[in-house]
Design a protein around this motif. Structure first.
Motif, PDB file in Angstrom:
ATOM      1  N   PRO A 176      -8.216  32.414  73.783  1.00  0.00           N
ATOM      2  CA  PRO A 176      -9.069  33.478  73.231  1.00  0.00           C
ATOM      3  C   PRO A 176      -8.432  34.863  73.288  1.00  0.00           C
ATOM      4  CG  PRO A 176      -9.957  32.646  75.297  1.00  0.00           C
ATOM      5  CD  PRO A 176      -8.886  31.708  74.892  1.00  0.00           C
ATOM      6  N   VAL A 177      -7.652  35.152  74.328  1.00  0.00           N
ATOM      7  CA  VAL A 177      -6.984  36.457  74.404  1.00  0.00           C
ATOM      8  C   VAL A 177      -5.955  36.586  73.289  1.00  0.00           C
ATOM      9  CG1 VAL A 177      -5.369  37.850  75.762  1.00  0.00           C
ATOM     10  CG2 VAL A 177      -7.376  36.853  76.858  1.00  0.00           C
ATOM     11  N   ALA A 178      -5.208  35.503  73.036  1.00  0.00           N
ATOM     12  CA  ALA A 178      -4.227  35.533  71.944  1.00  0.00           C
ATOM     13  C   ALA A 178      -4.919  35.750  70.605  1.00  0.00           C
ATOM     14  CB  ALA A 178      -3.430  34.225  71.932  1.00  0.00           C
ATOM     15  N   LEU A 179      -6.049  35.078  70.398  1.00  0.00           N
ATOM     16  CA  LEU A 179      -6.806  35.271  69.156  1.00  0.00           C
ATOM     17  C   LEU A 179      -7.321  36.705  69.047  1.00  0.00           C
ATOM     18  CD1 LEU A 179      -8.866  31.945  69.029  1.00  0.00           C
ATOM     19  CD2 LEU A 179      -7.080  32.653  67.432  1.00  0.00           C
ATOM     20  N   MET A 180      -7.779  37.250  70.163  1.00  0.00           N
ATOM     21  CA  MET A 180      -8.299  38.614  70.157  1.00  0.00           C
ATOM     22  C   MET A 180      -7.193  39.594  69.784  1.00  0.00           C
ATOM     23  SD  MET A 180     -10.676  40.403  73.069  1.00  0.00           S
ATOM     24  CE  MET A 180      -9.531  40.070  74.419  1.00  0.00           C
ATOM     25  N   LEU A 181      -6.024  39.424  70.370  1.00  0.00           N
ATOM     26  CA  LEU A 181      -4.894  40.307  70.057  1.00  0.00           C
ATOM     27  C   LEU A 181      -4.500  40.191  68.588  1.00  0.00           C
ATOM     28  CD1 LEU A 181      -2.717  39.660  73.236  1.00  0.00           C
ATOM     29  CD2 LEU A 181      -3.871  41.800  72.655  1.00  0.00           C
ATOM     30  N   MET A 182      -4.449  38.953  68.087  1.00  0.00           N
ATOM     31  CA  MET A 182      -4.028  38.741  66.705  1.00  0.00           C
ATOM     32  C   MET A 182      -5.032  39.320  65.717  1.00  0.00           C
ATOM     33  SD  MET A 182      -3.123  35.163  64.756  1.00  0.00           S
ATOM     34  CE  MET A 182      -4.794  34.524  64.919  1.00  0.00           C
ATOM     35  N   PHE A 183      -6.310  39.042  65.933  1.00  0.00           N
ATOM     36  CA  PHE A 183      -7.313  39.519  64.981  1.00  0.00           C
ATOM     37  C   PHE A 183      -7.449  41.038  65.004  1.00  0.00           C
ATOM     38  CE2 PHE A 183      -8.580  35.154  64.480  1.00  0.00           C
ATOM     39  CZ  PHE A 183      -9.161  35.125  63.226  1.00  0.00           C
ATOM     40  N   VAL A 184      -7.379  41.628  66.183  1.00  0.00           N
ATOM     41  CA  VAL A 184      -7.552  43.082  66.276  1.00  0.00           C
ATOM     42  C   VAL A 184      -6.350  43.823  65.713  1.00  0.00           C
ATOM     43  CG1 VAL A 184      -7.734  45.031  67.883  1.00  0.00           C
ATOM     44  CG2 VAL A 184      -9.168  42.998  68.206  1.00  0.00           C
ATOM     45  N   TYR A 185      -5.143  43.392  66.093  1.00  0.00           N
ATOM     46  CA  TYR A 185      -3.952  44.156  65.740  1.00  0.00           C
ATOM     47  C   TYR A 185      -3.264  43.701  64.457  1.00  0.00           C
ATOM     48  CZ  TYR A 185      -4.501  46.090  70.396  1.00  0.00           C
ATOM     49  OH  TYR A 185      -5.017  46.725  71.516  1.00  0.00           O
ATOM     50  N   VAL A 186      -3.617  42.500  63.962  1.00  0.00           N
ATOM     51  CA  VAL A 186      -3.000  42.009  62.728  1.00  0.00           C
ATOM     52  C   VAL A 186      -3.991  42.028  61.563  1.00  0.00           C
ATOM     53  CG1 VAL A 186      -1.831  40.071  61.610  1.00  0.00           C
ATOM     54  CG2 VAL A 186      -1.382  40.569  64.025  1.00  0.00           C
ATOM     55  N   PHE A 187      -5.187  41.450  61.769  1.00  0.00           N
ATOM     56  CA  PHE A 187      -6.160  41.321  60.686  1.00  0.00           C
ATOM     57  C   PHE A 187      -7.263  42.376  60.724  1.00  0.00           C
ATOM     58  CE2 PHE A 187      -4.958  36.734  61.496  1.00  0.00           C
ATOM     59  CZ  PHE A 187      -4.016  36.697  60.487  1.00  0.00           C
ATOM     60  N   GLY A 188      -7.443  43.010  61.868  1.00  0.00           N
ATOM     61  CA  GLY A 188      -8.576  43.906  62.038  1.00  0.00           C
ATOM     62  C   GLY A 188      -8.652  45.025  61.024  1.00  0.00           C
ATOM     63  N   GLY A 189      -7.516  45.584  60.639  1.00  0.00           N
ATOM     64  CA  GLY A 189      -7.520  46.695  59.697  1.00  0.00           C
ATOM     65  C   GLY A 189      -7.951  46.310  58.297  1.00  0.00           C
ATOM     66  N   ALA A 190      -7.918  45.008  57.991  1.00  0.00           N
ATOM     67  CA  ALA A 190      -8.271  44.553  56.645  1.00  0.00           C
ATOM     68  C   ALA A 190      -9.722  44.107  56.541  1.00  0.00           C
ATOM     69  CB  ALA A 190      -7.354  43.392  56.239  1.00  0.00           C
ATOM     70  N   ILE A 191     -10.456  44.125  57.659  1.00  0.00           N
ATOM     71  CA  ILE A 191     -11.831  43.640  57.675  1.00  0.00           C
ATOM     72  C   ILE A 191     -12.772  44.816  57.894  1.00  0.00           C
ATOM     73  CG2 ILE A 191     -13.475  42.103  58.817  1.00  0.00           C
ATOM     74  CD1 ILE A 191     -11.099  40.373  59.645  1.00  0.00           C
ATOM     75  N   ASP A 192     -13.695  44.995  56.974  1.00  0.00           N
ATOM     76  CA  ASP A 192     -14.623  46.123  57.023  1.00  0.00           C
ATOM     77  C   ASP A 192     -15.861  45.751  57.845  1.00  0.00           C
ATOM     78  OD1 ASP A 192     -16.068  48.404  56.632  1.00  0.00           O
ATOM     79  OD2 ASP A 192     -16.604  47.976  54.542  1.00  0.00           O
ATOM     80  N   THR A 193     -16.024  46.409  58.975  1.00  0.00           N
ATOM     81  CA  THR A 193     -17.201  46.174  59.819  1.00  0.00           C
ATOM     82  C   THR A 193     -18.033  47.448  59.958  1.00  0.00           C
ATOM     83  OG1 THR A 193     -15.844  46.617  61.789  1.00  0.00           O
ATOM     84  CG2 THR A 193     -16.119  44.313  61.121  1.00  0.00           C
ATOM     85  N   GLY A 194     -17.903  48.340  58.989  1.00  0.00           N
ATOM     86  CA  GLY A 194     -18.689  49.569  58.999  1.00  0.00           C
ATOM     87  C   GLY A 194     -18.284  50.504  60.112  1.00  0.00           C
ATOM     88  N   SER A 195     -19.267  51.069  60.773  1.00  0.00           N
ATOM     89  CA  SER A 195     -18.998  52.035  61.840  1.00  0.00           C
ATOM     90  C   SER A 195     -18.640  51.375  63.168  1.00  0.00           C
ATOM     91  CB  SER A 195     -20.216  52.935  62.039  1.00  0.00           C
ATOM     92  OG  SER A 195     -21.360  52.156  62.383  1.00  0.00           O
TER      93      SER A 195
END
Length: 254
Positions: A35-54
Motif C-alpha cells: 500500500p505504501v508503494a501504491l500511495m507513492l506511485m499514485f500521489v507522485y506519478v498519477f495524482g497530478g492528472a486526477i481532478d479531486t477538486g479542492s
C-alpha cells in the motif's frame, strides 16, 4: 468448557501467535510495503492528472490505501492457519483440555493486531507525505472502529480460505481480488469519470461506501447515509463469514 476457560485459552494461544509475528516482523513490513508503494506511485506519478477538486489527492485516496492495507494482511492469516492445520497443531490441541474454538480466535485476534500495526504505519507515512485532517478524536475513533469491523469481517473470510485451501499458494491467493477491489471503486478516481457499467458496479459495491465515509470523516463533512451502508456491508459480511467459518471448522476439526 466455561467462558473463563475459553478466554484464558484464547489469550494463551493469541500470545503464541503474536510471538510468531514478533519473531518475523517482515510479515507486517511486507503488508505495509504494497500500500505504501501504491500511495507513492499514485500521489507522485498519477495524482497530478486526477481532478479531486479542492481536496488534495493524498487526502482523497488515503482511505482506499487503508483498505488495501487490510486486504494485504489477511492473506497471511489464511496462510498461518493453513500451516497450523498442515502441521497438525489443531489435532494436538484436541488432545488437550482447552476450548476448541480458542485456537481459531487466536488467529483472528492476531490478524487484528497485525492489521492495526500496519494501518498505523501507513497513516504515519501518509502524514509525512502531507496528509492532513482536522477531524476530532471522536472522528478518529469512528475511523478506527470502521476499519476494525472491516478487518474482522475479512479475517473471518480468510479463516474460511485457510480451512478449505488445498495448497499453501491457494491459502493466500484469495486475497488478491480483495486487494484489487478498491480500484473499481471511488478510492482513486471519482466514479462519475467511469463508463456506465463500471460506474454502476463501483457505486454499489462495499468499498465505495466505506471509502466515502472515511473521506467525509477526515474532511469533517456530514457522512449522510454512507456510514450506514458501510456498516451494513461490514456487519453483514462479518456475520456471514463468521457462521460459515465456524461451520467449516467444526467439520474440519472433529
Amino acid at each position: 468448557m466455561t467462558t473463563a476457560t475459553f478466554y484464558k485459552d484464547t489469550v494463551t494461544l493469541t500470545g503464541r501467535s503474536l510471538r510468531h509475528i514478533l519473531r518475523s516482523p517482515d510479515t507486517i513490513i511486507t503488508t505495509a510495503v504494497t500500500p505504501v508503494a501504491l500511495m507513492l506511485m499514485f500521489v507522485y506519478v498519477f495524482g497530478g492528472a486526477i481532478d479531486t477538486g479542492s481536496t488534495s489527492y493524498l487526502n482523497y485516496m488515503l482511505p482506499g490505501i487503508l483498505l488495501i492495507t487490510i486486504a494485504s494482511g489477511i492473506g497471511y492469516t489464511s496462510y498461518r492457519l493453513f500451516m497450523d492445520l498442515q502441521g497438525g497443531i489443531f489435532q494436538r490441541f484436541q488432545s488437550m483440555p482447552i476450548a476448541r474454538s480458542s485456537a481459531l480466535w487466536a488467529h483472528v485476534l492476531t490478524s487484528l493486531f497485525a492489521s492495526l500495526i500496519s494501518l498505523i504505519a501507513v497513516v504515519g507515512i501518509g502524514l509525512v507525505m502531507g496528509f492532513r485532517t482536522g477531524t476530532s478524536a471522536l472522528g478518529w475513533l469512528t475511523v478506527a472502529g470502521i476499519l476494525m469491523i472491516f478487518t474482522l469481517a475479512l479475517t473471518w473470510v480468510a479463516v474460511i480460505a485457510g480451512l478449505t485451501a488445498k495448497t499453501v499458494d491457494g491459502a493466500g491467493a484469495f486475497a488478491y481480488p480483495l486487494i484489487f477491489l478498491p480500484f473499481l471503486s471511488s478510492a482513486f478516481v471519482p466514479t462519475d469519470t467511469m463508463p456506465a457499467p463500471v460506474r454502476w458496479f463501483a457505486e454499489n459495491q462495499p468499498v465505495t461506501a466505506i471509502v466515502d465515509t472515511l473521506r467525509d470523516i477526515f474532511a469533517q463533512r456530514p457522512v449522510g447515509g454512507d456510514i450506514w451502508i458501510a456498516l451494513a456491508w461490514c456487519v453483514g459480511l462479518l456475520v456471514l463469514a463468521f457462521f460459515t467459518a465456524t461451520a467449516v471448522y467444526r467439520r474440519k476439526i472433529r
